[in-house]
Scaffold this motif. Structure first.
Motif, PDB file in Angstrom:
ATOM      1  N   ILE A  17       0.858  -1.331  -0.038  1.00  0.00           N
ATOM      2  CA  ILE A  17      -0.052  -0.042   0.123  1.00  0.00           C
ATOM      3  C   ILE A  17       0.885   1.365   0.063  1.00  0.00           C
ATOM      4  CG2 ILE A  17      -1.942   1.296   1.346  1.00  0.00           C
ATOM      5  CD1 ILE A  17      -2.892  -1.350   2.147  1.00  0.00           C
ATOM      6  N   ASP A  18       1.931   1.344   0.482  1.00  0.00           N
ATOM      7  CA  ASP A  18       2.949   2.363   0.658  1.00  0.00           C
ATOM      8  C   ASP A  18       3.401   2.615  -0.751  1.00  0.00           C
ATOM      9  OD1 ASP A  18       2.566   2.804   3.402  1.00  0.00           O
ATOM     10  OD2 ASP A  18       4.208   1.510   3.878  1.00  0.00           O
ATOM     11  N   THR A  19       3.887   1.869  -1.605  1.00  0.00           N
ATOM     12  CA  THR A  19       4.431   1.979  -2.745  1.00  0.00           C
ATOM     13  C   THR A  19       3.793   1.806  -3.856  1.00  0.00           C
ATOM     14  OG1 THR A  19       5.207  -0.171  -3.032  1.00  0.00           O
ATOM     15  CG2 THR A  19       6.967   1.247  -1.724  1.00  0.00           C
ATOM     16  N   GLY A  20       2.593   1.063  -3.867  1.00  0.00           N
ATOM     17  CA  GLY A  20       1.662   0.637  -4.794  1.00  0.00           C
ATOM     18  C   GLY A  20       2.122  -0.269  -5.793  1.00  0.00           C
ATOM     19  N   ILE A  21       2.989  -1.099  -5.193  1.00  0.00           N
ATOM     20  CA  ILE A  21       3.759  -2.263  -6.196  1.00  0.00           C
ATOM     21  C   ILE A  21       3.093  -3.358  -5.699  1.00  0.00           C
ATOM     22  CG2 ILE A  21       5.707  -3.349  -6.981  1.00  0.00           C
ATOM     23  CD1 ILE A  21       7.364  -0.912  -6.341  1.00  0.00           C
ATOM     24  N   LEU A  37       7.808  -6.016   4.956  1.00  0.00           N
ATOM     25  CA  LEU A  37       6.456  -5.440   4.952  1.00  0.00           C
ATOM     26  C   LEU A  37       5.785  -5.913   6.227  1.00  0.00           C
ATOM     27  CD1 LEU A  37       5.056  -5.557   1.226  1.00  0.00           C
ATOM     28  CD2 LEU A  37       5.775  -3.885   2.433  1.00  0.00           C
ATOM     29  N   THR A  38       4.651  -5.092   6.709  1.00  0.00           N
ATOM     30  CA  THR A  38       3.883  -5.553   7.902  1.00  0.00           C
ATOM     31  C   THR A  38       2.244  -5.461   7.549  1.00  0.00           C
ATOM     32  OG1 THR A  38       3.599  -3.093   8.650  1.00  0.00           O
ATOM     33  CG2 THR A  38       5.489  -4.532   9.637  1.00  0.00           C
ATOM     34  N   LYS A  39       1.839  -6.325   8.259  1.00  0.00           N
ATOM     35  CA  LYS A  39       0.387  -6.574   7.856  1.00  0.00           C
ATOM     36  C   LYS A  39      -0.543  -5.169   7.622  1.00  0.00           C
ATOM     37  CE  LYS A  39      -1.479  -7.690  12.584  1.00  0.00           C
ATOM     38  NZ  LYS A  39      -1.814  -8.663  13.178  1.00  0.00           N
ATOM     39  N   ASP A  40      -0.038  -4.279   8.435  1.00  0.00           N
ATOM     40  CA  ASP A  40      -0.778  -2.707   8.060  1.00  0.00           C
ATOM     41  C   ASP A  40      -0.369  -2.165   7.007  1.00  0.00           C
ATOM     42  OD1 ASP A  40      -1.700  -3.208  10.697  1.00  0.00           O
ATOM     43  OD2 ASP A  40      -0.200  -2.110  11.623  1.00  0.00           O
ATOM     44  N   HIS A  41       0.301  -2.719   6.069  1.00  0.00           N
ATOM     45  CA  HIS A  41       0.818  -1.829   4.935  1.00  0.00           C
ATOM     46  C   HIS A  41       0.648  -2.924   3.484  1.00  0.00           C
ATOM     47  CE1 HIS A  41       2.685   1.368   6.996  1.00  0.00           C
ATOM     48  NE2 HIS A  41       3.018   0.395   7.925  1.00  0.00           N
ATOM     49  N   ILE A  42      -0.342  -3.945   3.780  1.00  0.00           N
ATOM     50  CA  ILE A  42      -0.340  -4.662   2.438  1.00  0.00           C
ATOM     51  C   ILE A  42      -1.919  -5.083   2.387  1.00  0.00           C
ATOM     52  CG2 ILE A  42       1.859  -5.996   2.999  1.00  0.00           C
ATOM     53  CD1 ILE A  42       0.416  -8.341   3.881  1.00  0.00           C
ATOM     54  N   SER A  47      -7.539 -12.117  -6.517  1.00  0.00           N
ATOM     55  CA  SER A  47      -7.905 -11.484  -7.890  1.00  0.00           C
ATOM     56  C   SER A  47      -6.953 -10.322  -8.110  1.00  0.00           C
ATOM     57  CB  SER A  47      -9.310 -11.107  -7.763  1.00  0.00           C
ATOM     58  OG  SER A  47      -9.614 -10.490  -8.795  1.00  0.00           O
ATOM     59  N   LEU A  48      -6.251 -10.583  -9.318  1.00  0.00           N
ATOM     60  CA  LEU A  48      -5.313  -9.276  -9.685  1.00  0.00           C
ATOM     61  C   LEU A  48      -6.273  -8.338 -10.385  1.00  0.00           C
ATOM     62  CD1 LEU A  48      -2.452  -8.123 -10.142  1.00  0.00           C
ATOM     63  CD2 LEU A  48      -2.515  -9.304 -12.407  1.00  0.00           C
ATOM     64  N   TYR A  49      -7.044  -8.643 -11.193  1.00  0.00           N
ATOM     65  CA  TYR A  49      -7.683  -7.596 -11.925  1.00  0.00           C
ATOM     66  C   TYR A  49      -8.957  -7.047 -11.235  1.00  0.00           C
ATOM     67  CZ  TYR A  49      -4.437  -8.771 -15.831  1.00  0.00           C
ATOM     68  OH  TYR A  49      -3.285  -8.902 -16.391  1.00  0.00           O
ATOM     69  N   SER A  50      -9.634  -7.836 -10.719  1.00  0.00           N
ATOM     70  CA  SER A  50     -10.870  -7.150 -10.124  1.00  0.00           C
ATOM     71  C   SER A  50     -10.702  -6.452  -8.823  1.00  0.00           C
ATOM     72  CB  SER A  50     -11.949  -8.393  -9.928  1.00  0.00           C
ATOM     73  OG  SER A  50     -11.806  -9.283  -9.239  1.00  0.00           O
ATOM     74  N   GLU A  51      -9.595  -6.834  -8.088  1.00  0.00           N
ATOM     75  CA  GLU A  51      -9.343  -6.201  -6.675  1.00  0.00           C
ATOM     76  C   GLU A  51      -8.081  -5.474  -6.541  1.00  0.00           C
ATOM     77  OE1 GLU A  51     -10.248  -8.717  -3.353  1.00  0.00           O
ATOM     78  OE2 GLU A  51     -11.835  -9.820  -4.316  1.00  0.00           O
ATOM     79  N   VAL A  52      -6.869  -6.263  -6.900  1.00  0.00           N
ATOM     80  CA  VAL A  52      -5.766  -5.380  -6.733  1.00  0.00           C
ATOM     81  C   VAL A  52      -5.547  -4.295  -7.617  1.00  0.00           C
ATOM     82  CG1 VAL A  52      -3.130  -5.883  -6.638  1.00  0.00           C
ATOM     83  CG2 VAL A  52      -4.490  -7.520  -5.671  1.00  0.00           C
ATOM     84  N   LYS A  53      -5.851  -4.378  -8.900  1.00  0.00           N
ATOM     85  CA  LYS A  53      -5.484  -3.229  -9.777  1.00  0.00           C
ATOM     86  C   LYS A  53      -6.572  -2.244  -9.553  1.00  0.00           C
ATOM     87  CE  LYS A  53      -2.756  -5.047 -13.474  1.00  0.00           C
ATOM     88  NZ  LYS A  53      -2.364  -5.102 -14.629  1.00  0.00           N
ATOM     89  N   ARG A  54      -7.488  -2.506  -9.126  1.00  0.00           N
ATOM     90  CA  ARG A  54      -8.596  -1.516  -8.811  1.00  0.00           C
ATOM     91  C   ARG A  54      -8.507  -0.714  -7.409  1.00  0.00           C
ATOM     92  NH1 ARG A  54     -14.262  -3.561 -11.230  1.00  0.00           N
ATOM     93  NH2 ARG A  54     -13.418  -4.172 -13.380  1.00  0.00           N
ATOM     94  N   HIS A  55      -7.553  -1.456  -6.477  1.00  0.00           N
ATOM     95  CA  HIS A  55      -7.286  -0.824  -5.183  1.00  0.00           C
ATOM     96  C   HIS A  55      -6.821   0.621  -5.504  1.00  0.00           C
ATOM     97  CE1 HIS A  55      -5.488  -0.154  -1.345  1.00  0.00           C
ATOM     98  NE2 HIS A  55      -6.283  -1.213  -0.679  1.00  0.00           N
ATOM     99  N   PRO A  56      -7.252   1.693  -4.649  1.00  0.00           N
ATOM    100  CA  PRO A  56      -6.546   3.105  -4.762  1.00  0.00           C
ATOM    101  C   PRO A  56      -5.220   3.251  -4.641  1.00  0.00           C
ATOM    102  CG  PRO A  56      -8.176   2.689  -3.003  1.00  0.00           C
ATOM    103  CD  PRO A  56      -8.076   1.501  -3.608  1.00  0.00           C
ATOM    104  N   SER A  57      -4.599   2.304  -4.010  1.00  0.00           N
ATOM    105  CA  SER A  57      -3.045   2.442  -3.978  1.00  0.00           C
ATOM    106  C   SER A  57      -2.237   1.889  -5.103  1.00  0.00           C
ATOM    107  CB  SER A  57      -2.726   1.900  -2.584  1.00  0.00           C
ATOM    108  OG  SER A  57      -3.314   2.491  -1.669  1.00  0.00           O
ATOM    109  N   TYR A  58      -2.749   1.089  -5.904  1.00  0.00           N
ATOM    110  CA  TYR A  58      -2.147   0.439  -7.034  1.00  0.00           C
ATOM    111  C   TYR A  58      -1.494   1.222  -7.944  1.00  0.00           C
ATOM    112  CZ  TYR A  58      -1.040  -2.550 -11.100  1.00  0.00           C
ATOM    113  OH  TYR A  58      -0.301  -2.936 -11.989  1.00  0.00           O
TER     114      TYR A  58
END
Length: 70
Positions: A17-21, A37-42, A47-58
């Protein structure tokens, strides 16, 4: 997968979440640096396309674990 002694992840994709990677834990490389990384930062998902790539931090995919090896 235990990415470090404090974080265990069952999903395939991990977003820093910090780097968007985004990282693919099935193709994890030591150069990814996810063990720091810590659990607060991940954010994790299978689902790569429907969740990760749509996350505001991506922002982008990891150049080590998300690119096919030649």
């Amino acid at each position: 997968m235990d990415i470090n002694k404090n974080v265990s992840v069952d999903e395939r994709y991990l977003l820093d979440i910090d780097t968007g990677i985004c990282h693919d834990l099935d193709n994890f490389e030591i150069e990814c640096g996810v063990e720091k990384l810590t659990k607060d930062h991940i954010f994790c998902s299978d689902s790569l396309y429907s969740e990760v790539k749509r996350h505001p931090s991506y922002k982008k995919k990891c150049k080590f674990c998300m690119n096919p090896k030649v």
